[in-house]
Scaffold this active site. Structure first.
Site, PDB file in Angstrom:
ATOM      1  N   GLY A 115      12.021 -41.258  -6.999  1.00 15.92           N
ATOM      2  CA  GLY A 115      10.593 -41.686  -6.218  1.00 15.92           C
ATOM      3  C   GLY A 115      10.669 -41.040  -4.708  1.00 15.92           C
ATOM      4  CB  THR A 116      10.757 -37.425  -4.364  1.00 15.87           C
ATOM      5  OG1 THR A 116       9.394 -37.201  -5.244  1.00 15.87           O
ATOM      6  CG2 THR A 116      11.800 -36.805  -5.259  1.00 15.87           C
ATOM      7  CG  ASN A 117       5.740 -40.192  -3.220  1.00 13.83           C
ATOM      8  OD1 ASN A 117       5.644 -38.900  -3.191  1.00 13.83           O
ATOM      9  ND2 ASN A 117       5.121 -40.825  -4.218  1.00 13.83           N
ATOM     10  CG  ASP A 118       9.302 -45.182  -0.947  1.00 18.88           C
ATOM     11  OD1 ASP A 118       8.866 -45.470   0.219  1.00 18.88           O
ATOM     12  OD2 ASP A 118       8.707 -45.808  -2.124  1.00 18.88           O
ATOM     13  CG  HIS A 158     -14.265 -10.880   4.454  1.00 18.45           C
ATOM     14  ND1 HIS A 158     -14.388 -12.213   4.947  1.00 18.45           N
ATOM     15  CD2 HIS A 158     -12.755 -10.750   5.049  1.00 18.45           C
ATOM     16  CE1 HIS A 158     -13.432 -12.899   5.473  1.00 18.45           C
ATOM     17  NE2 HIS A 158     -12.379 -12.249   5.438  1.00 18.45           N
ATOM     18  NE  ARG A 191      -6.489   3.662   4.872  1.00 16.88           N
ATOM     19  CZ  ARG A 191      -7.808   3.659   4.676  1.00 16.88           C
ATOM     20  NH1 ARG A 191      -8.406   2.355   4.301  1.00 16.88           N
ATOM     21  NH2 ARG A 191      -8.543   4.545   4.051  1.00 16.88           N
ATOM     22  CD  GLU A 201      11.134 -46.229  -4.677  1.00 13.83           C
ATOM     23  OE1 GLU A 201      10.347 -45.455  -4.708  1.00 13.83           O
ATOM     24  OE2 GLU A 201      11.156 -47.424  -5.515  1.00 13.83           O
ATOM     25  CB  CYS A 235       7.611 -40.798 -10.944  1.00 12.14           C
ATOM     26  SG  CYS A 235       8.399 -42.101  -9.968  1.00 12.14           S
ATOM     27  NE  ARG A 237      -5.538  -4.778  -3.022  1.00 18.62           N
ATOM     28  CZ  ARG A 237      -5.927  -4.930  -1.750  1.00 18.62           C
ATOM     29  NH1 ARG A 237      -5.189  -4.788  -0.613  1.00 18.62           N
ATOM     30  NH2 ARG A 237      -7.408  -5.263  -1.575  1.00 18.62           N
ATOM     31  N   GLY A 276      -8.272  -7.536   4.968  1.00 17.55           N
ATOM     32  CA  GLY A 276      -9.092  -7.545   6.014  1.00 17.55           C
ATOM     33  C   GLY A 276      -8.231  -8.235   7.275  1.00 17.55           C
ATOM     34  NE  ARG A 303       2.563 -45.112  -7.057  1.00 19.20           N
ATOM     35  CZ  ARG A 303       2.327 -44.137  -7.175  1.00 19.20           C
ATOM     36  NH1 ARG A 303       1.388 -43.383  -7.902  1.00 19.20           N
ATOM     37  NH2 ARG A 303       3.138 -43.142  -6.196  1.00 19.20           N
ATOM     38  CE  LYS A 363      -3.628   0.158   2.746  1.00 23.49           C
ATOM     39  NZ  LYS A 363      -5.144   0.601   2.158  1.00 23.49           N
ATOM     40  NE  ARG A 372       6.430 -48.786  -8.658  1.00 18.27           N
ATOM     41  CZ  ARG A 372       5.693 -48.071  -7.584  1.00 18.27           C
ATOM     42  NH1 ARG A 372       6.694 -46.846  -7.203  1.00 18.27           N
ATOM     43  NH2 ARG A 372       4.741 -48.266  -7.018  1.00 18.27           N
TER      44      ARG A 372
HETATM   45  C1  PEP Z   1       7.801 -42.922  -4.812  1.00 20.69           C
HETATM   46  O1  PEP Z   1       8.197 -43.309  -3.889  1.00 20.69           O
HETATM   47  O2  PEP Z   1       8.093 -41.717  -4.572  1.00 20.69           O
HETATM   48  C2  PEP Z   1       7.047 -43.468  -5.773  1.00 20.69           C
HETATM   49  C3  PEP Z   1       6.622 -42.811  -6.850  1.00 20.69           C
HETATM   50  O3  PEP Z   1       6.747 -44.652  -5.560  1.00 20.69           O
HETATM   51  P1  PEP Z   1       5.194 -45.066  -4.446  1.00 20.69           P
HETATM   52  O4  PEP Z   1       4.598 -43.760  -4.129  1.00 20.69           O
HETATM   53  O5  PEP Z   1       4.429 -45.871  -5.282  1.00 20.69           O
HETATM   54  O6  PEP Z   1       6.261 -45.671  -3.584  1.00 20.69           O
HETATM   55 MG    MG Z   2       8.432 -45.417  -3.960  1.00 24.90          MG
END
Ligand code: PEP
Ligand code: MG
Length: 895
Positions: free
Chosen positions: A786-789, A475, A103, A765, A851, A359, A112, A581, A33, A637
């Site tokens: 496999g960035t989850n694991d 709002h 303000r 992973e 993935c 803005r 707000g 998968r 502002k 996979r």
């Molecule tokens: C992971 O691990 O990132 C992955 C893609 O495999 P999943 O989620 O099936 O273990």
């Molecule tokens: Mg995995």
């Protein structure tokens, strides 16, 4: 900061009266502002003069136990003196008083969320002076009572109900129904009663010294940076606490000085649709907060808008043609100057226009797309800038359903189409309840008379919002649009009874828990669940996506295992499958029996017999996917989860398998117990299954290669398979499995006379795999992170259980974000980069992708671009988001 540095710091910047010490580029220091007020004043626009106390003061205030820097008082005094000179009025003067607004104004707009005080500087003497000066006693005492109310609420923390009760009682006793019925003398009485009430509550007099008032208000604004509302808003919008807020002190101008005065808010283009043409609302004889508060229903700015809305009240274009013409010129100038759609606040004081804010306007995804594309086509911005203008996360709004126009609908009522899209859920009348029911998986529609910042958590939890009061800039409307929640505001015909948890409309009653559908695009509220349709991905969407595709380097693939998902993803622009998968195919009802038979047999022969039953089904699945994907590469996979996940769980399942296999139930249960593990996530899963049960992966490899050959023979198109081995920790695991898979490929080639096109690679992973990527790349033709694991194993944090306490970690500031949603650059990211470097050092041509869930998260996609990955893969609905985020990441990297 050292004492010497503090003493030299400039804490206050003046603006208005022909020049400014600040400018638009200084928003970090002056807040949005303050920076834009300075810029507008520099452009020569009519801005009431004032000064901005910087965000650095806010930070110093909190760093120093809520104390101001020593030199601040002198700097504020100097700025106040300059302000007095500019407006030729004096602060606290009984005959010619200067009044100011105070303000907040953070770097990012937080509508707000923090506090504002208007008409500051009024006391018994200056109110009298204002009455003489304006020639309007009623106005002066109305302003004075508003000030006492606002200051008591915001600065003194008194309960506003105390003042509302006094006013209501007075109106009842005098047979008044509206505030406008009160005379000057009435307001004088009210002022007296307000002051007495404040003194009673406070145990001391209401502050009458303007300087005490000013410092009280400045303190309240800085303190509001840490109030609950602001904290919640910052958390939801990823705004760091360290940004701080600035405070703007500005000479008051009055929109409530009679019929030639007004106040309003406007957008230079429609913030819901992006259509060109000004879009806004105004109120005659009102003060700024009245418009946003939704207390009175505002009138339309333009004739065009008034006709579209069918509003009988005159538009500003009609009622105040000269001010409107001047406003239009200002709008055009601001849009050209900022090269973006502007959200503007203005006041007309006795026919004279004043600009109070500009803005970049918040907008829906649909409007963001249209405005970006239109502005590029108008030559105001480049195509690349247009790509940068749309928030990828916001695209989500466009990828979800809207109401089927041809399906029957039971319309309860109509209000304003405040935030587009359709949503369905149960009616809930309270924000806390909305949050708690949503947390139990219920879809809720929040129904309120109007919303306030206290409702923000309930609005976030709700699928959609309905309010009985409030305009398009209320709002509810502003917040819902920002959050992408469909919203109908100002549905005035509904009568809400909070105590009974019901609302009635046209003789019908809707109870808590009844199903409602909200159509925020038309403003309709429907009873029951109405039929929805899928979105169109043409027009502006396609144009912008085309520009994004020209700008990006990384490919975007999808995680898909069903033909339906694969089709959706291709429609959304997926360039391949990054993760299929295969275990999902094992779970299908018609094959689970054969899968269980395979798992339960304790000999290789038994397993091969069972797998022979699964092979044709799996081959059909792959063939179907190859048909849809054509020449786009498909990463498939091989089986990943521990076998015990496929075992029968219920007594009924056990009986079914016993019947199918002829094995006694007791034996089945014993086998299940045998396979069960204490730590299945770290157990007999992934490639470890492939190593110990070679026939499983061999069957899967055969199904893939045979499907390729079938589809090639059928269509002439050669499917491209990327066979992926999960959970590899050592180069040896991959070497063994690769040899087996390649052996199957050769066998299929020999048997069919056709050589399938394939690569063999692995998932990365596990931390060990990342560290040993140089070795692993000797056999891997690609890596998919496999960035989850990898997140699970890097942190040692269970994917399935961490949800229970991650919220506390985020609250405590230990994690900035959930690391399973947004990639942890420092730790997990380091491993990704190490693996990429070491892998490519061994094999130049190594293909790299991601993935895990992070493949659809814009911040993580930026990281993937910076790390030189070749592609990201995400769920089908996130593919467009990933395409745009990948383009933005590339453009950001280039600039
Ligand atoms: C992971 O691990 O990132 C992955 C893609 O495999 P999943 O989620 O099936 O273990
Ligand atoms: Mg995995």
């Amino acid at each position: 900061m050292s004492a010497d540095v503090m003493a030299e710091m400039k804490w206050v910047y003046t603006f208005g009266g022909g020049d400014s010490e600040g400018e638009a580029g200084m928003r970090e220091l002056l807040g949005g502002k303050g920076a834009n007020l300075a810029e507008m004043a520099k452009l020569g626009l009519p801005v009431p003069p004032g000064f901005t106390i910087t965000t650095e003061v806010c930070n110093a205030f909190y760093a120093n136990n809520r104390n101001y820097p020593e030199t601040l008082t002198a700097q504020v005094e100097a700025a106040l003196a300059a302000l007095e000179a500019k407006v030729e009025k004096s602060f606290g003067d009984a005959t010619n008083p200067l009044l100011v607004s105070v303000r907040s104004g953070a770097r990012a707009s937080m509508p707000g969320m923090m506090d504002t005080v208007l008409n500051l500087g009024l006391n018994d003497e200056t109110a009298e002076g204002l009455a003489q000066l304006s020639g309007d006693r009623r106005f002066a005492y109305d302003s004075y009572r508003r000030f006492i109310q606002m200051y008591s609420d915001v600065v003194l923390g008194l309960d506003h109900a105390v003042f509302e009760d006094i006013l209501e009682t007075f109106k009842d006793e005098n047979d008044y129904s509206l505030d406008t019925d009160l005379t000057a003398e009435d307001w004088e009485v009210i002022v007296k009663e307000f002051k007495e009430a404040a003194a009673r509550e406070l145990g001391r007099d209401f502050p009458s010294d303007p300087r005490e008032q000013l410092w009280g208000a400045i303190g309240a604004v800085f303190s509001s940076w840490m109030n609950d509302r602001a904290n919640t808003y910052r958390r939801l919008h990823d705004i760091p606490e360290s940004w701080g807020t600035a405070v703007n002190v500005q000479a008051m101008v009055f929109g409530n000085m009679g019929e030639t005065s007004a106040t309003g808010v406007a957008f230079t283009r429609d913030p819901s649709t992006g259509d060109t043409g000004y879009y806004g609302e105004f109120l005659v004889n009102a003060q700024g907060e009245d418009v946003v508060a939704g207390i009175r229903t505002p009138q339309c700015l333009t004739e065009d808008m008034r006709e579209r809305m069918g509003d009988p009240a005159p538009s500003m274009e009609q009622a105040m043609p000269e001010s409107f013409a001047e406003l239009s010129r200002v709008f055009d100038q601001l849009e050209r100057h900022y090269r973006d759609m502007q959200d503007i606040e203005f006041t007309v004081e006795r026919g004279r226009l004043w600009m109070l804010q500009t803005r970049n306007g918040k907008r829906t995804a649909k409007a963001a797309l249209k405005i970006a594309v239109d502005m590029a086509e108008e030559g105001l911005i480049t195509e690349e800038e247009a790509v940068m203008r749309v928030d990828p996360a916001q695209l989500d709004q466009l990828l979800h359903p809207t109401l089927d126009p041809d399906a029957p609908r039971d319309v309860l009522t109509s209000g304003l189409p405040a935030s587009p899209g359709a949503a369905c859920g149960i009616a809930v009348f309270d924000a806390d309840e909305a949050e708690s029911r949503a947390s139990h998986g219920e879809k809720v529609i929040l129904v309120r008379v109007e919303t306030s910042p206290e409702d923000i958590h309930g609005m976030h939890a709700a699928e959609g919002i309905v309010t009985a009061r409030g305009g398009m800039t209320s709002h509810a409307a502003v917040v819902a649009r920002g959050m992408g929640r469909p919203c109908v505001s100002g549905a005035g015909s509904i009568k809400i009874d909070y105590a009974a948890k019901t609302f009635t409309v046209a003789g019908r009653t809707v109870k808590d828990g009844d199903i409602l559908t909200v159509d925020g695009s038309t403003g309709q509220v429907l009873l029951g669940a109405a039929k929805m349709i899928q979105p169109e991905l043409t027009g502006d969407f396609a144009t912008l996506m085309g520009w994004a595709d020209k700008s990006r380097r990384m490919k975007v693939r999808t995680n898909a295992e069903t033909p339906a998902d694969a089709k959706t993803a291709v429609e959304f622009g997926a360039e391949g499958i990054g993760l299929c998968r295969t275990e999902h195919m094992f779970f299908e009802a018609d094959r689970i029996a054969a899968v269980r038979e395979m798992i339960l047999s304790d000999s290789q022969d038994g397993r091969v017999t069972a797998l022979d039953k699964i092979l044709p089904m799996q081959r059909d699945d792959f063939a179907e996917i190859f048909r849809i994907m054509g020449e786009r590469p498909c990463t498939i996979r091989l089986l990943d989860p521990p076998l015990h996940e496929f075992l029968p769980h219920t007594a009924e399942d056990v009986a079914d398998v016993a019947a199918a296999t002829g094995l006694p139930a007791a034996e089945l249960l014993a086998r299940a117990a045998d396979l069960s593990e204490s730590n299945p996530m770290l157990g007999h899963r992934g490639c470890r299954l492939g190593i110990t049960y070679p026939e499983i992966y061999e069957m899967q490899a055969r199904a893939i290669f045979e499907a390729q050959v079938i589809v090639e023979k059928e269509t002439g198109v050669r499917p491209v398979a990327e066979v992926m081995i999960p959970l590899v920790a050592t180069a040896a695991e991959l070497a063994i499995l690769k040899a087996r898979v390649a052996g199957v490929a050769s066998a299929v080639a020999e048997e069919t006379g056709k050589t399938p096109v394939y690569l063999i690679g692995t998932m990365i992973e596990l931390p060990r795999a990342a560290l040993r990527a140089g070795d692993i790349a000797k056999d891997a033709e690609f890596f998919s992170f496999g960035t989850n694991d990898l997140t699970q194993t890097t942190y040692g944090l269970s994917r399935d259980d961490a949800g229970k306490f991650l919220g506390d970690y985020i609250e405590a500031g230990i994690f900035e974000k959930d690391p399973f949603v947004s990639l942890d650059r420092d730790g997990v990211g380091d491993l990704v980069q190490i693996a990429a470097e070491r892998g490519r050092a061994t094999r130049d041509s190594l293909k790299l992708g991601i993935c895990g869930e992070h493949g659809g998260d814009p911040a993580s996609i930026h990281f993937c671009e910076e790390s030189g990955l070749d592609y990201v893969s995400c769920s089908p609905y996130r593919v467009p988001i990933a395409r745009l985020a990948a383009a933005q990441a590339r453009l950001a990297a280039k600039s």
